[in-house]
Design a protein around this motif. Structure first.
Motif, PDB file in Angstrom:
ATOM      1  N   MET A  26       0.870  -1.121  -0.553  1.00  0.00           N
ATOM      2  CA  MET A  26       0.188  -0.148   0.406  1.00  0.00           C
ATOM      3  C   MET A  26       0.437   0.888   0.241  1.00  0.00           C
ATOM      4  SD  MET A  26      -3.021  -0.896   2.363  1.00  0.00           S
ATOM      5  CE  MET A  26      -3.788   0.297   3.002  1.00  0.00           C
ATOM      6  N   ALA A  29       2.394   1.910  -3.638  1.00  0.00           N
ATOM      7  CA  ALA A  29       1.806   1.843  -3.838  1.00  0.00           C
ATOM      8  C   ALA A  29       1.406   3.730  -3.908  1.00  0.00           C
ATOM      9  CB  ALA A  29       0.123   1.154  -4.712  1.00  0.00           C
ATOM     10  N   ARG A  31      -0.872   4.582  -2.033  1.00  0.00           N
ATOM     11  CA  ARG A  31      -2.120   4.264  -1.324  1.00  0.00           C
ATOM     12  C   ARG A  31      -2.239   5.744   0.025  1.00  0.00           C
ATOM     13  NH1 ARG A  31      -4.989  -0.540  -1.414  1.00  0.00           N
ATOM     14  NH2 ARG A  31      -6.810   0.741  -0.497  1.00  0.00           N
ATOM     15  N   ASP A  32      -3.787   6.077   0.022  1.00  0.00           N
ATOM     16  CA  ASP A  32      -3.873   7.204   1.168  1.00  0.00           C
ATOM     17  C   ASP A  32      -4.100   6.825   2.461  1.00  0.00           C
ATOM     18  OD1 ASP A  32      -5.842   9.523   1.629  1.00  0.00           O
ATOM     19  OD2 ASP A  32      -7.080   7.780   3.161  1.00  0.00           O
ATOM     20  N   CYS A  33      -2.797   7.809   3.404  1.00  0.00           N
ATOM     21  CA  CYS A  33      -2.642   7.704   4.493  1.00  0.00           C
ATOM     22  C   CYS A  33      -3.716   6.634   5.274  1.00  0.00           C
ATOM     23  CB  CYS A  33      -1.848   9.016   5.599  1.00  0.00           C
ATOM     24  SG  CYS A  33      -1.012   8.806   6.686  1.00  0.00           S
ATOM     25  N   ASP A  35      -6.020   4.562   5.114  1.00  0.00           N
ATOM     26  CA  ASP A  35      -5.539   2.777   4.900  1.00  0.00           C
ATOM     27  C   ASP A  35      -4.737   2.818   5.363  1.00  0.00           C
ATOM     28  OD1 ASP A  35      -8.345   4.153   3.498  1.00  0.00           O
ATOM     29  OD2 ASP A  35      -7.757   4.045   1.972  1.00  0.00           O
ATOM     30  N   VAL A  36      -3.360   2.798   4.813  1.00  0.00           N
ATOM     31  CA  VAL A  36      -2.195   2.793   5.208  1.00  0.00           C
ATOM     32  C   VAL A  36      -2.429   2.414   7.070  1.00  0.00           C
ATOM     33  CG1 VAL A  36       0.009   3.145   5.378  1.00  0.00           C
ATOM     34  CG2 VAL A  36      -0.808   2.992   3.088  1.00  0.00           C
TER      35      VAL A  36
END
Length: 86
Positions: A26, A29, A31-33, A35-36
């Motif tokens: 993630m 890639a 990905r949004d903080c 979500d991580v």
């Protein structure tokens, strides 16, 4: 730690390892903080649970050994194990 118990604990740790690999992917890639961080918190909880299970089974094993005449773990040793997870 007995055979079946060791397999269950290994499986629990492998799941956490897979979750951590997902977190790394993630991040790579972009990905949004949020979500991580959510997934990272899940990995942390999984590792905490695995650690507590391992300590608990170790305590049972130590108690059984003490009943069989072996040397029990001291209170300080048990405390050190728990604090290692805190």
């Amino acid at each position: 730690m007995g055979g079946e118990c060791a397999v269950r604990r290994s499986n629990r740790l492998r799941r956490a390892q897979g979750q951590l690999a997902g977190v790394i992917a993630m991040i790579e890639a972009g990905r949004d903080c949020k979500d991580v961080v959510t997934q990272l918190a899940a990995v942390s909880r999984a590792l905490d649970r695995a650690g507590f299970k391992i300590v608990a089974s170790g305590m049972r094993q130590c108690m059984a050994e003490a009943e069989e005449g072996g040397a029990p773990m001291s209170e300080a040793e048990l405390e050190k194990l728990f604090l290692a997870l805190a």
